[in-house]
Design a protein around this motif. Sequence first.
Motif, PDB file in Angstrom:
ATOM      1  N   TYR B  25       0.772  -1.185  -0.190  1.00  0.00           N
ATOM      2  CA  TYR B  25      -0.025  -0.085   0.023  1.00  0.00           C
ATOM      3  C   TYR B  25       0.925   1.193  -0.182  1.00  0.00           C
ATOM      4  O   TYR B  25       0.456   2.251  -0.564  1.00  0.00           O
ATOM      5  CB  TYR B  25      -0.925   0.014   1.296  1.00  0.00           C
ATOM      6  N   TRP B  84      -5.996   3.860   7.576  1.00  0.00           N
ATOM      7  CA  TRP B  84      -6.555   2.954   6.813  1.00  0.00           C
ATOM      8  C   TRP B  84      -7.043   1.614   7.721  1.00  0.00           C
ATOM      9  O   TRP B  84      -6.094   1.382   8.481  1.00  0.00           O
ATOM     10  CB  TRP B  84      -5.581   2.448   5.821  1.00  0.00           C
ATOM     11  N   GLN B  86      -7.594  -2.298   7.572  1.00  0.00           N
ATOM     12  CA  GLN B  86      -7.342  -3.426   6.562  1.00  0.00           C
ATOM     13  C   GLN B  86      -7.867  -4.641   7.156  1.00  0.00           C
ATOM     14  O   GLN B  86      -7.683  -5.022   8.089  1.00  0.00           O
ATOM     15  CB  GLN B  86      -5.804  -3.564   6.163  1.00  0.00           C
ATOM     16  N   SER B  89      -7.664  -8.713   2.629  1.00  0.00           N
ATOM     17  CA  SER B  89      -7.230  -8.110   1.415  1.00  0.00           C
ATOM     18  C   SER B  89      -7.939  -6.621   1.211  1.00  0.00           C
ATOM     19  O   SER B  89      -7.503  -5.968   0.238  1.00  0.00           O
ATOM     20  CB  SER B  89      -7.269  -9.011   0.030  1.00  0.00           C
ATOM     21  N   ARG B  91      -8.967  -2.813   1.877  1.00  0.00           N
ATOM     22  CA  ARG B  91      -8.431  -1.624   2.917  1.00  0.00           C
ATOM     23  C   ARG B  91      -9.513  -0.596   2.623  1.00  0.00           C
ATOM     24  O   ARG B  91     -10.340  -0.488   1.632  1.00  0.00           O
ATOM     25  CB  ARG B  91      -7.153  -1.180   2.729  1.00  0.00           C
TER      26      ARG B  91
END
Lengths: 175, 175
Positions: B25, B84, B86, B89, B91
């Motif tokens: 990311y 973020w 998460q 997979s 986010r």
Amino acid sequence: MGFWKNLFTGSDPASAPKATQLEEYSTEVVGQYTSGNARLFFSTEREIDLYELEELCDAVGWSRRPMRKVRKALQFSFLVMTIWEQRSSQRRLVGFARATSDHAFNATIWDVVIHPTYQGKGLGKAMMKQMIKQLRTEDISNITLFADPQVVDFYRGLGFMSDPEGIKGMFWYPD
Amino acid sequence: MGFWKNLFTGSDPASAPKATQLEEYSTEVVGQYTSGNARLFFSTEREIDLYELEELCDAVGWSRRPMRKVRKALQFSFLVMTIWEQRSSQRRLVGFARATSDHAFNATIWDVVIHPTYQGKGLGKAMMKQMIKQLRTEDISNITLFADPQVVDFYRGLGFMSDPEGIKGMFWYPD
């Protein structure tokens, strides 16, 4: 304000100085005024002699700041506005202000200074109007500043509001 | 604040996520926390999906703003901080703030937003502390903001002062 009534009348051929004279200094002249032997002009050119800026700030009693940081602050300000007094071939910095911005929504004006010789004559007001005009040209609609108590009324007279809808200006400093 | 006590402990191997996961990311991760299946991380990476940012702002009831201007504002902000969430997979953007600055003396924080799901859990406070830390790293010593009445106490708790020495935050808007 009568003293400065001719400011921003660059389109008036009678008050416009010769182009060659202005070009000596800056292509970024945004306003001008003639008074006796002195001519004053406003510029957004940001190539400023840092010693001259320090001298201006000294004249109003500000604490000195490291030139390295002042240089960086000028470089990364969105708008830098200066006022120059010109007598024959001599010019002198007599006013300064700058603004930070996100180039889209907000601008914040910092370091507004007028040389004591020119204080109380409407020059600060004229400079602030010019700042607002320039920022509006860039489509900035939220112009902010932090005013010392003794200049709150000055900015109010220019249309600035303190604490609108209870919004408070807040500061964090290192311990 | 207990819920967020593990934030900013990236140097603790036990709490550090696998590097490969973070690298997917951003190389700008500045803080992280693991809670059940969800991992939260703070980033200063400014490549943000503007639709995702709009969704976050919608969630707290902010007026929509033109994406063209939001993009420009992000580009010209000095610091952009995001949080973020998460899960496996997936986010999701759950926090955002940004600051304008002259890169030398002053920074002004704008657009502080935490997703309603995460409000009241100390995440805003953690984000602001991270903002201050990042700005201090850059040697910015005067951090300012304009606080709505309902968050003045929140910022006070972080060490922000309102109207220190009578200094007033002032605003100018177009008529």
